[in-house]
Design a protein around this motif. Structure first.
Motif, short mmCIF file in Angstrom:
data_model
loop_
_atom_site.label_atom_id
_atom_site.label_comp_id
_atom_site.label_asym_id
_atom_site.label_seq_id
_atom_site.Cartn_x
_atom_site.Cartn_y
_atom_site.Cartn_z
N ARG A 172 0.83 -1.21 0.00
CA ARG A 172 0.00 0.00 0.00
C ARG A 172 0.86 1.26 0.00
O ARG A 172 0.63 2.20 -0.77
N GLU A 173 1.89 1.28 0.87
CA GLU A 173 2.78 2.45 0.95
C GLU A 173 3.56 2.63 -0.35
O GLU A 173 3.80 3.76 -0.79
N LEU A 174 3.93 1.51 -0.96
CA LEU A 174 4.67 1.57 -2.22
C LEU A 174 3.79 2.16 -3.32
O LEU A 174 4.25 2.99 -4.12
N ILE A 175 2.53 1.76 -3.38
CA ILE A 175 1.60 2.29 -4.38
C ILE A 175 1.42 3.80 -4.19
O ILE A 175 1.41 4.58 -5.15
N LYS A 176 1.32 4.24 -2.93
CA LYS A 176 1.20 5.68 -2.65
C LYS A 176 2.45 6.42 -3.12
O LYS A 176 2.37 7.54 -3.65
N THR A 177 3.63 5.80 -2.91
CA THR A 177 4.88 6.42 -3.35
C THR A 177 4.91 6.58 -4.87
O THR A 177 5.31 7.62 -5.40
N SER A 196 -10.68 2.06 -0.31
CA SER A 196 -11.18 3.32 0.24
C SER A 196 -10.07 4.18 0.82
O SER A 196 -10.15 5.40 0.79
N THR A 197 -9.01 3.56 1.36
CA THR A 197 -7.91 4.33 1.93
C THR A 197 -6.88 4.73 0.87
O THR A 197 -6.21 5.75 1.00
N LEU A 198 -6.78 3.93 -0.20
CA LEU A 198 -5.74 4.15 -1.22
C LEU A 198 -6.17 5.05 -2.36
O LEU A 198 -5.39 5.86 -2.86
N CYS A 199 -7.42 4.91 -2.79
CA CYS A 199 -7.81 5.44 -4.11
C CYS A 199 -8.44 6.83 -4.05
O CYS A 199 -9.18 7.16 -3.12
N ASP A 200 -8.14 7.61 -5.09
CA ASP A 200 -8.77 8.92 -5.25
C ASP A 200 -10.14 8.77 -5.92
O ASP A 200 -11.02 9.63 -5.74
N HIS A 201 -10.29 7.71 -6.71
CA HIS A 201 -11.51 7.52 -7.49
C HIS A 201 -11.82 6.03 -7.55
O HIS A 201 -10.90 5.22 -7.66
N ILE A 202 -13.09 5.68 -7.47
CA ILE A 202 -13.50 4.27 -7.48
C ILE A 202 -14.51 4.04 -8.59
O ILE A 202 -15.46 4.81 -8.76
N MET A 203 -14.25 2.97 -9.39
CA MET A 203 -15.21 2.54 -10.40
C MET A 203 -15.71 1.15 -10.01
O MET A 203 -14.91 0.27 -9.73
N ILE A 204 -17.01 0.99 -9.96
CA ILE A 204 -17.61 -0.30 -9.60
C ILE A 204 -18.27 -0.89 -10.83
O ILE A 204 -19.07 -0.24 -11.50
N ILE A 205 -17.90 -2.14 -11.13
CA ILE A 205 -18.39 -2.82 -12.33
C ILE A 205 -19.18 -4.06 -11.91
O ILE A 205 -18.82 -4.75 -10.96
N SER A 206 -20.28 -4.29 -12.59
CA SER A 206 -21.10 -5.48 -12.31
C SER A 206 -21.66 -5.99 -13.63
O SER A 206 -22.23 -5.22 -14.42
#
Length: 333
Positions: A172-177, A196-206
């Motif tokens: 997670r920390e690496l992705i933020k870096t 929810s803690t990592l992403c600026d934007h969320i797309m939900i697909i179904s």
């Protein structure tokens, strides 16, 4: 950075991806969510050029994935759910091999590989065979190969799967870096709390369709059509029912005995954007029902995810049922 328009992928009569459209902006972390079989991996494989769409358009950094595939692919680093590793190579041999495939200039290769190994913290295992690495280290090596060449876009398919809590925190920390270094990142995951803690934007697909696209906060606001309040007060249900029935903006409520003797738990549904906690508190106090506790019930990202994907499943079932009815009617004609 990425523009997907009316994307469709058919397997026979089954639509794995069904008229999917979205855009990805530079320098953000995007979460791609959906239940198993929703079409996430299929979509990622089409965006990266590993799979051809049945129809639709994909543009990466202004390059068309169909007609300018090589240039488009050079903009993307991809980590599939199962990292594409060669177990009989050492870590260093493998990363040198990848840098050659990605046509990193010879004079830059060693320095770039060293920098990326430091970044993902695998320098201490560079001489070890990949087959002898732990799951966490293999995931890091897979991430390193995605970063080689410093592509503008990094796509990660389930990067947290199979990792222990410590490894999840490290990835997670690496992705933020990486995002901090102006990479655009798309990641799919079933770990909703991570998204929810990592992403600026969320797309939900179904069922291959986009059912929601917003920030984590925006999704919560989108789905909150009412305000739920839980109250525990001293007194009985009969008295509570009479008091609540007189308060404006209450849509509905349910009552049950609370854990503390002589108290009642009230779950109250009020109109959206209406804060009636003060009115409830005053009414209960005046009705000789002292309030022991009161709080708003917030919807979690998990609740939103389940609600949206379940709605998609219901719609799919309704369409299938409608199709069966049409077939039956045609038969009668």
């Amino acid at each position: 950075m990425i523009k997907v328009e009316n994307l469709v992928k058919m397997y026979g009569e089954y639509a794995a991806v069904d008229d999917l459209s979205f855009e990805v902006q530079k320098g953000q972390i995007y979460g791609f969510l959906g239940p198993n079989g929703a079409g996430k991996t299929t979509t990622m494989n089409m965006i990266t050029g590993y799979l051809a769409p049945t129809k639709g358009d994909i543009t990466v950094n202004s390059y068309d994935m169909l007609t300018q595939a090589e240039k488009a692919r050079q903009c993307i680093g991809y980590l599939p759910e199962i990292p594409p590793l060669y177990p009989d190579m050492t870590v260093l041999e493998y990363l040198r091999f990848v840098s050659e495939l990605k046509k990193v200039p010879k004079k830059e290769r060693d320095e770039q590989i060293r920098e990326i190994m430091r970044m993902v913290e695998i320098t201490d295992v560079e001489e070890r065979l990949i087959r002898n690495l732990s799951k966490g280290y293999k995931q890091r090596v897979g991430l390193a190969q995605a970063i080689i060449g410093y592509p503008d876009i990094i796509i990660l398919d389930e990067p947290m799967v199979g990792l222990d809590p410590k490894q999840i925190i490290e990835i997670r920390e690496l992705i933020k870096t990486l995002a901090g270094k102006q990479h655009t990142i798309i990641l799919s995951s079933h770990i909703l709390s991570e998204v929810s803690t990592l992403c600026d934007h969320i797309m939900i697909i179904s069922h291959g369709r986009l059912v929601a696209s917003d920030s984590p906060e925006g999704l919560q606001k989108l789905m909150v059509k009412s305000t739920e309040i839980e109250v525990i007060a001293l007194g009985d249900s009969e008295k509570a029912e009479k008091i609540l029935a007189e308060i404006e903006h209450i849509r509905s409520f349910s009552l049950e005995e609370a854990a503390e003797e002589g108290s009642v738990r009230m779950t109250i549904v009020a109109d959206h954007d209406t804060d009636i906690r003060k009115e409830i508190s005053v009414a209960l106090t005046q009705g000789d029902m002292p309030v022991l506790s009161m709080h708003k019930i917030e919807k979690s990202l998990e609740d939103i995810f389940l609600e949206l994907t379940e709605d998609g499943e219901e719609a799919e079932e309704n369409e299938a049922e409608a199709g069966r009815e049409v077939e039956e009617d045609d038969g009668d004609l």
